[in-house]
Design an enzyme around this catalytic site. Structure first.
Site: not given
Length: 398
Positions: A71, A73-76, A207
């Site tokens: 997957g 995500g926003s930061f990695g 979240d």
């Protein structure tokens, strides 16, 4: 002895003492920094002590194998890896913070580390260790290593890739039946109840969404991704961010469709925000619709859509078609087995009971996702309510 000599001796002694203190302090911090840069481990059971960048690089095939990518995500990104532990190959999930220069990335990493140090629950994703080091080019490298969840995320089960026709995809659709969905709902409610009411200080996840709920081999749910988690600053429901200077910016972070409306108005982070997200999650699980579905326009959202239908009479109009198919197939099979009047009456009772069960879980989702925080129950009450629905399901043996 002249006073001038005494003064000189005192000054020299003070300078020597200060130099000695400075030397030991410098030596301590150098050793501490070296240790931290090599590996930062969280004290948990089964941890991989001293895991390094090199080990994680090899375990994930250099973070370049697309087949290992779980997957983004926003930061990695999250990769599947294989690490040797006690002479056995252990599958793990490696969450790599790739964009450390991006605002909030380092804070997110630290928030997740701090939160995960304090939690122990069967329905929370278990961390094995974490690594804060440098890569082969000397760039900063941060990663968290988790237990691998073989069945992936709840999102992939609720919303399989469009056009997929493999047997595995079809099997997934059939396995995630009403009973499984109720069990997953209880798992998630139990995890949030623990975070809000059993942790000291209480923790707000901030979240919650299907992609952050991972399923193991038995389809037991585990809540993960604590990158936006907040500690409550007092016993009350409200809190401040883990990083005070970023409280205003981080408080409204989350995922569109799942973020509590008061956050968008500048409201403080609270446990009621997680309750709202859980309500949206329930509605998504049992209607089969994302909160960002194209049908939700002009003021219509998944909360209003689920609320506008008279329940349980019109439950068939809003529940996931796969659950409706399950109910229909079950009734048809029962009728084939036995046609006598008594059995047919039993079938009708079962149908009505199942409609009430579905209506009950939808109503819990609607109440949890109320616009005003004061209209939502707390997670302890929600947990009890969801468990009651599951118990009703088990009693009737549908």
């Amino acid at each position: 002895m002249p006073i001038e000599v005494i003064v000189i001796i005192i000054v020299i002694a003070a300078l020597l003492f200060s130099t000695l203190i400075l030397f030991f302090v410098t030596l301590y911090w150098r050793r501490r920094s070296k240790f931290i840069s090599h590996s930062t481990s969280i004290d948990v059971d089964n941890q991989l002590e001293g895991v390094s960048y090199s080990q994680l690089f090899k375990a994930t095939n250099g973070f370049n194998d697309s087949s290992n990518l779980l997957g983004v995500g926003s930061f990695g990104s999250v990769y599947k890896g294989i690490i040797l532990q006690q002479d056995e190959s252990k599958p793990v999930a490696v969450k790599v913070v790739l964009h450390l220069q991006q605002r909030g990335a380092t804070n997110s990493f630290m928030a997740e580390c701090l939160a995960l140090q304090k939690v122990r629950h069967r329905n929370l994703l278990k961390i094995i260790t974490c690594c804060s080091s440098t890569d082969y080019q000397g760039n900063p490298f941060n990663a968290l290593v988790f237990e691998f969840m073989a069945k992936g995320s709840l999102r992939n089960w609720l919303h399989p890739t469009m056009g997929a026709t493999t047997n595995n995809d079809q099997q997934q659709l059939r396995i995630l039946n009403l009973e499984k969905r109720l069990s997953i709902a209880i798992d998630v409610a139990s995890a949030l109840n623990y975070l809000h009411h059993d942790c000291q200080p209480p923790i707000v996840h901030c979240d919650l969404k299907p992609s952050n709920i991972l399923l193991d081999d038995d389809l037991t749910a585990h809540v993960g991704d604590f990158g936006l988690a907040k500690f409550l600053s007092s016993p009350s429901s409200y809190s401040r961010s883990l990083n005070e200077q970023n409280a205003s910016s981080m408080a409204i972070m989350g995922s569109i469709g799942y973020v509590s409306p008061e956050y968008g108005l500048g409201g403080q982070v609270s446990t009621k925000g997680d309750v709202y997200s859980f309500g949206i999650l329930l509605l998504e699980m049992f209607t089969g619709k994302r909160p960002t579905d194209d049908m939700f326009t002009n003021g219509l959202n998944i909360h209003n859509y689920s609320k506008m239908h008279e329940l349980p009479e019109r439950i068939e109009e809003i529940i996931d078609s796969r659950l409706l198919l399950e109910l229909t197939e079950g009734l048809n099979n029962a009728k084939i087995i036995n046609y006598d009047t008594l059995r047919n009456e039993k079938i009708h009772i079962t149908r009505d009971t199942m409609r009430r069960i579905l209506a009950s879980i939808i109503q819990i989702g609607v109440k949890c996702s109320s616009e005003l925080p004061s209209d939502r129950n707390n997670m302890h009450e929600v947990n009890v309510d969801v468990q009651a629905v599951k118990n009703q399901f088990l009693r009737v043996g549908v």
